[in-house]
Design an enzyme around this catalytic site. Structure first.
Site, mmCIF file in Angstrom:
data_model
loop_
_atom_site.group_PDB
_atom_site.id
_atom_site.type_symbol
_atom_site.label_atom_id
_atom_site.label_comp_id
_atom_site.label_asym_id
_atom_site.label_seq_id
_atom_site.Cartn_x
_atom_site.Cartn_y
_atom_site.Cartn_z
ATOM 1 C CG ASP A 83 -7.590 -3.111 3.267
ATOM 2 O OD1 ASP A 83 -8.617 -2.838 3.918
ATOM 3 O OD2 ASP A 83 -7.382 -2.660 2.128
ATOM 4 C CE1 TYR A 97 -3.063 -2.943 -0.002
ATOM 5 C CE2 TYR A 97 -4.363 -1.684 1.544
ATOM 6 C CZ TYR A 97 -4.223 -2.760 0.698
ATOM 7 O OH TYR A 97 -5.264 -3.641 0.552
ATOM 8 C CG ASP A 141 -2.776 -19.373 3.281
ATOM 9 O OD1 ASP A 141 -2.071 -19.069 4.261
ATOM 10 O OD2 ASP A 141 -2.409 -20.196 2.429
ATOM 11 C CE LYS A 166 0.662 -17.571 0.971
ATOM 12 N NZ LYS A 166 -0.208 -18.700 1.348
#
Ligand code: NAP
Length: 493
Positions: free
Chosen positions: A242, A138, A218, A185
């Site tokens: 987010d 971002y 995930d 991740k």
């Protein structure tokens, strides 16, 4: 409580910049302001603009100087959602505000609410997402590479990771939470997301009283739907946070109930997770609860815990007694935005029967204290040069090898979107016109000089358009770049 950073005016009132925002923003912020004023909050509101109207006046940032000036002086804002209208400006006004005031942490608590029935009701969901707010994808560092290929840089820093991780542990301490989960991740992005995970594991040692867990983002999404009650604090990078915080808001009744606080060392900006909801704007339909709950967080920050509790309890009593806006009410049984605010105002002094507001202590302001240790030795062993070409890898490889003949560098491999395509290894890659060409020094003990790099670029550039160059570094003999999918790891010295 809070990281006392606010200003009191001559009349003894606490100054707050109020940004009504776009879409449903003016409705939900005015409802909230009325509630706080009726509760007797000693707040001097300073109303300033940002968002769509400002973009349309031609200001590229969407945030005028006077708004920035007000926030610089008050250090606290309550803000409605902002839009970036298509065709005006480039950067989101929200991101501009967050970055300008280095509000590096975004706290997004959600909790099962009395009277708001969801498939999860009765499970006791009560968690806070602590989202890194200024780094990661971002930061919006994007480059179109070729007509058909675009790139966004994911920059994460040790300092940024440490600040957000510490904030998460400090939130846990202040709120009496027992565990913090770091969701990353790191298995795929070992250097960026991995930095967050490693920083978390290191900082966690300073908080032995809190259980530190790590999880892949995930798997976290899956667990949040299966057993959301098992989470207390989730700390994560910007984009993960987010997405996951919109998910968590869905667990307790939707975006109409999800508050947020953008926390910096100097400035705090309180706002709902939701956006401007243009389809329901101006119709007195929006649920103001998310902004009211954001304002409750703001009252705590302004060292008004009693008032915060008064407003929170009145809101929860209102919901528990079945006064609901259209997003969650049974058809035909809803109240409008302003009527909902009146219902809250009429319940000051009441509290819900099945829900107790969380006790909170002052939260310490985290600072990054671990300077990354400079590597004892550092060398540049080659460079990745990204070129544009529609030719096949089988043609490109020999051509590039020819171009660097007689130079200190050799072509190690070519990859296409991360997968090795030269030398041919049988991968069924559907190539695009953007190739990463990895060149390494033939001399394994060498250190690539600027002159050698420029010579490489001149050679490659004589036959191809290149648009992106990355040097390949070793830090104290440890590879500081990742291998391509299918690339072998040539032994380091
Ligand atoms: P959104 O504004 O959050 O709205 C998505 C949907 O959620 C709405 O259409 C509405 O559903 C529901 N909703 C959200 N808030 C609600 C509330 N208070 N009461 C009742 N229902 C509510 O997301 P979006 O449509 O993706 O974004 C719209 C604009 O907002 C975009 O320009 C975006 O950039 C901006 N945005 C700003 C911020 C911010 O300023 N922090 C954050 C996110 C998005 P129904 O349609 O079912 O009624």
């Amino acid at each position: 409580m809070g990281m006392a950073n606010f200003h009191v005016d001559a009349a003894g009132k606490k100054r707050v910049t109020l940004i009504p925002g776009d879409g449903i923003g003016p409705e939900v912020t005015s409802a909230t302001r009325r509630i706080l004023d009726a509760a007797g909050a000693p707040i001097a509101w300073e109303v300033y603009e940002a968002g769509a109207s400002v973009f349309k006046r031609g200001l590229m940032t969407g945030v005028p100087e006077e708004t920035i000036g007000s926030l610089r002086s008050t250090r606290v804002a309550l803000k409605g959602p902002l839009e970036t209208p298509i065709g005006f400006g480039e950067k989101s006004a929200n991101v501009t505000l967050r970055k300008l005031f280095e509000t590096y942490g975004n706290l997004r608590p959600i909790r099962e609410l009395p009277g708001v029935n969801t498939p999860f009701s009765g499970r006791g969901i009560d968690l806070v997402v602590v989202r890194e707010n200024v780094e990661d994808l971002y930061a919006g560092i994007e480059h179109q590479q070729t007509i058909g290929v675009a790139q966004c840089l994911k920059l994460m820093s040790r300092k940024g990771c440490e600040k957000i991780v510490r904030l998460a542990f400090e939130v846990a301490l202040a709120e009496g939470r027992r565990s913090v989960t770091c969701a990353t991740k790191a298995n795929i992005m070992k250097l960026t997301e991995g930095l967050m995970k490693r920083t978390f594991e290191e900082v966690a040692k300073e908080y032995p009283q809190i259980e530190a867990r790590t999880i892949l983002i995930d798997a976290c999404a899956h667990q949040l739907v299966r057993t959301p009650e098992a989470f207390e604090v989730i700390v994560t990078s910007n984009m993960n946070g987010d997405i996951i915080s919109d998910l968590t808001s869905g667990l307790v009744g939707g975006l109409g109930f999800a508050p947020g606080a953008n926390i910096g060392a100097e400035v705090a900006i309180f706002e709902a997770v939701h956006g401007s909801a243009p389809t329901i704007a101006g119709k007195d339909l929006a649920n103001p609860s998310a902004v009211v709950l954001s304002a409750v967080m703001m009252l705590r920050h302004l060292d008004e815990p009693g008032l915060a509790l008064r407003v929170e309890n009145a809101l929860l009593a209102t919901l528990e007694q079945g006064v609901l806006t259209a997003d969650v009410a049974a058809p035909g049984a809803s109240v409008g935005t302003q009527q909902f605010a009146d219902a809250v105002i009429s319940r000051f002094g009441q509290a819900p029967t099945r829900f107790a507001a969380r006790e909170q202590r002052a939260r310490r302001a985290p600072v990054a204290v671990h300077d990354p240790i400079a590597p004892a030795e550092r060398s540049t062993v080659g460079a990745d040069v990204f070129i544009e070409s529609a030719r096949s890898p089988a043609e490109l490889g020999p051509e590039l090898e020819r171009l660097v003949e007689g130079s200190p560098l050799r072509l190690k491999m070519i990859s296409n979107r991360g997968t090795v395509v030269y030398p041919d290894n049988g991968a069924l890659t559907d190539c695009v016109d953007h190739h990463r060409c990895r060149f390494k020094l033939r001399d394994l003990t060498g250190d690539l000089t600027t002159a050698q790099l420029l010579d490489l670029l001149a050679r490659v550039g004589s036959a191809f358009r290149f648009m992106h160059v990355e040097t390949l570094q070793n830090f104290s003999g440890v590879r500081a770049y990742t291998l391509a999918q299918g690339e072998d790891d040539a032994p380091l010295r």
